[in-house]
Write a protein that holds these residues in place. Structure first.
Motif, short mmCIF file in Angstrom:
data_model
loop_
_atom_site.label_atom_id
_atom_site.label_comp_id
_atom_site.label_asym_id
_atom_site.label_seq_id
_atom_site.Cartn_x
_atom_site.Cartn_y
_atom_site.Cartn_z
N CYS A 126 0.82 -1.22 0.00
CA CYS A 126 0.00 0.00 0.00
C CYS A 126 0.85 1.27 0.00
N SER A 127 1.90 1.30 0.82
CA SER A 127 2.74 2.51 0.89
C SER A 127 3.49 2.74 -0.42
N THR A 128 3.89 1.64 -1.05
CA THR A 128 4.59 1.74 -2.34
C THR A 128 3.66 2.33 -3.39
N ILE A 129 2.42 1.82 -3.46
CA ILE A 129 1.46 2.30 -4.47
C ILE A 129 1.27 3.81 -4.33
N ILE A 130 1.00 4.26 -3.11
CA ILE A 130 0.74 5.68 -2.87
C ILE A 130 1.96 6.52 -3.30
N MET A 131 3.16 6.03 -2.99
CA MET A 131 4.38 6.77 -3.34
C MET A 131 4.61 6.82 -4.85
N VAL A 132 4.49 5.68 -5.53
CA VAL A 132 4.86 5.65 -6.95
C VAL A 132 3.89 6.43 -7.83
N VAL A 133 2.61 6.51 -7.42
CA VAL A 133 1.65 7.32 -8.19
C VAL A 133 2.10 8.79 -8.17
N ALA A 134 2.60 9.25 -7.02
CA ALA A 134 3.10 10.63 -6.92
C ALA A 134 4.45 10.81 -7.61
N MET A 135 5.26 9.75 -7.61
CA MET A 135 6.59 9.82 -8.23
C MET A 135 6.54 9.83 -9.76
N LYS A 136 5.59 9.11 -10.34
CA LYS A 136 5.57 8.87 -11.78
C LYS A 136 5.65 10.15 -12.63
N PRO A 137 4.82 11.18 -12.37
CA PRO A 137 4.92 12.39 -13.21
C PRO A 137 6.28 13.08 -13.09
N ILE A 138 6.91 12.98 -11.92
CA ILE A 138 8.23 13.59 -11.73
C ILE A 138 9.30 12.76 -12.43
N PHE A 139 9.15 11.44 -12.37
CA PHE A 139 10.06 10.52 -13.07
C PHE A 139 10.02 10.80 -14.58
N THR A 247 16.14 14.68 -8.41
CA THR A 247 15.90 14.38 -9.83
C THR A 247 17.21 14.32 -10.61
N ASP A 248 17.14 13.75 -11.81
CA ASP A 248 18.33 13.68 -12.67
C ASP A 248 18.66 15.05 -13.26
N ILE A 294 4.41 20.99 -1.96
CA ILE A 294 5.37 20.77 -3.05
C ILE A 294 6.36 21.95 -3.03
N ARG A 295 7.64 21.64 -2.78
CA ARG A 295 8.60 22.73 -2.64
C ARG A 295 10.02 22.26 -2.94
N GLN A 296 10.85 23.22 -3.25
CA GLN A 296 12.26 22.96 -3.51
C GLN A 296 12.95 22.53 -2.22
N ASP A 297 13.84 21.54 -2.35
CA ASP A 297 14.74 21.20 -1.24
C ASP A 297 16.01 22.01 -1.46
N PHE A 298 16.20 23.04 -0.65
CA PHE A 298 17.32 23.96 -0.88
C PHE A 298 18.66 23.39 -0.41
N SER A 299 18.65 22.20 0.19
CA SER A 299 19.92 21.63 0.67
C SER A 299 20.70 20.94 -0.44
N ILE A 300 20.02 20.64 -1.57
CA ILE A 300 20.72 20.05 -2.73
C ILE A 300 20.24 20.74 -4.01
N GLU A 301 20.99 20.57 -5.08
CA GLU A 301 20.70 21.33 -6.30
C GLU A 301 19.41 20.88 -6.99
N LYS A 302 19.13 19.56 -6.95
CA LYS A 302 17.97 19.05 -7.72
C LYS A 302 16.98 18.35 -6.80
N GLY A 303 16.67 18.98 -5.67
CA GLY A 303 15.81 18.33 -4.67
C GLY A 303 14.40 18.89 -4.64
N ILE A 304 13.44 17.99 -4.37
CA ILE A 304 12.02 18.35 -4.28
C ILE A 304 11.44 17.65 -3.05
#
Length: 329
Positions: A126-139, A247-248, A294-304
């Motif tokens: 269940c936790s995986t499903i919820i996470m990957v649905v949110a990850m997919k558009p960013i991937f 992100t890449d 939804i916000r930038q992670d300012f501790s790394i260059e490509k973080g969300i």
């Protein structure tokens, strides 16, 4: 119309299967309700039909096209018999998820994997499903290099017993009585427990390893760096997750928001000025995955950073399985 069997029909996920098949107008010829010997003989009403629950045996699947397994040890025992009888099994247990011959499918993420099944399709954790649905558009937008996830998982993830234990403990506390625990290792009322399932390699729990390995399999990226901490919280229904993604390629946060707003199965609730963000209370009994903060992670260059909430009995279990059955049709 396909003949459908539900194994574990009397449990929390089994009952949710019935509700969702009706809500989504899934075409059903015969509906066969299967459970343990203890539940056999009970009757359940579905779509105006009164159906008697039968004991699950190796002969329960003759004439069945799709067998929905609600989870538990029945999967390893009876899924092979269902496949031999000609049914396609959609399994909600962890038994087959990491089997290389079994597709692990979330329809919004990897629907094409349904095509190579050999009789069994696995429903992820269940936790995986919820996470990957949110990850997919960013991937799809920017690629994903690394994920750090912390979960806040509702007691219903442990079944009806989990819900009853929290309710009983809250009542006992209000009455000044002793709080008793059976389902969880410690009192869950007014507490959080940073362990879900058993401890395994590296002192990570089985639930944490599921999120790592299942996500890599779903995205077909074996070296995606993922680390998880899974925590049980005193919430009745719907899991929440704090997800940090590297992100890449660097993307503007507005691009991320637009990608999520346009994604299938996602509802963006992200308005800090109006104090609006996803919460379990509002996502329960819903099939969508809610994303906010939804916000930038300012501790790394490509973080969300994201805050993600989803009903783990529906999208995290029963709805996802019924969606897989729809893909089969």
């Amino acid at each position: 119309m396909p003949n459908v069997a539900i194994v574990g029909a009397t449990g929390a996920v089994g009952q949710e299967f019935l509700k969702i098949l009706a809500e989504r107008n899934f075409p059903v010829g015969e509906l066969r309700l299967l459970a343990t010997k203890r539940s056999a003989g009970k009757t359940m009403v579905w779509q105006g039909r009164e159906i008697e629950v039968q004991e699950t045996t190796h002969d329960s699947f003759k004439g069945i096209d799709i067998a929905l397994f609600a989870g538990g040890s029945s999967s390893t025992e009876y899924a092979p018999s269902a496949v031999k009888s000609g049914a396609v099994v959609i399994d909600n247990s962890s038994a087959y998820r990491l089997d290389p011959d079994v597709p692990l499918v979330v329809p919004e993420v990897n629907p094409e994997d349904v095509k190579w099944h050999k009789g069994i399709i696995a429903n992820p954790n269940c936790s995986t499903i919820i996470m990957v649905v949110a990850m997919k558009p960013i991937f799809d937008l920017a690629g994903i290099k690394r994920v750090v996830v912390s979960t806040y998982q509702a007691v219903s993830g442990a079944g009806r017993e989990g819900i009853e234990e929290l309710e009983d403990q809250v009542r006992s506390w209000a009455n000044g009585d002793e709080l008793k625990n059976h389902t969880f290792p410690y009192q869950i009322a007014f507490n959080v427990i940073p362990r879900i399932d058993v401890f395994q390699e590296g002192d990570y729990t089985k639930e944490e390893w599921k999120m790592v390995k299942e996500t890599q399999k779903i995205f077909h990226v074996d070296d995606m760096a993922i680390t998880a901490t899974t925590v049980r919280v005193p919430v009745l229904r719907s899991h929440s997750e704090s997800i940090n993604i590297e992100t890449d390629r660097k993307v503007a946060i507005e691009e991320v928001k637009t990608a999520l707003q346009n994604a299938q199965g996602v509802i963006v609730v992200d308005n800090p000025a109006e104090d609006q963000y996803p919460m379990p209370w509002f996502s329960s009994d819903s099939d969508e995955v809610y994303v906010g903060r939804i916000r930038q992670d300012f501790s790394i260059e490509k973080g969300i950073n994201l805050w993600v909430v989803g009903d783990q009995i529906r999208k995290g279990a029963a709805t996802n399985a019924v969606q897989i059955a729809e893909l089969l049709l």
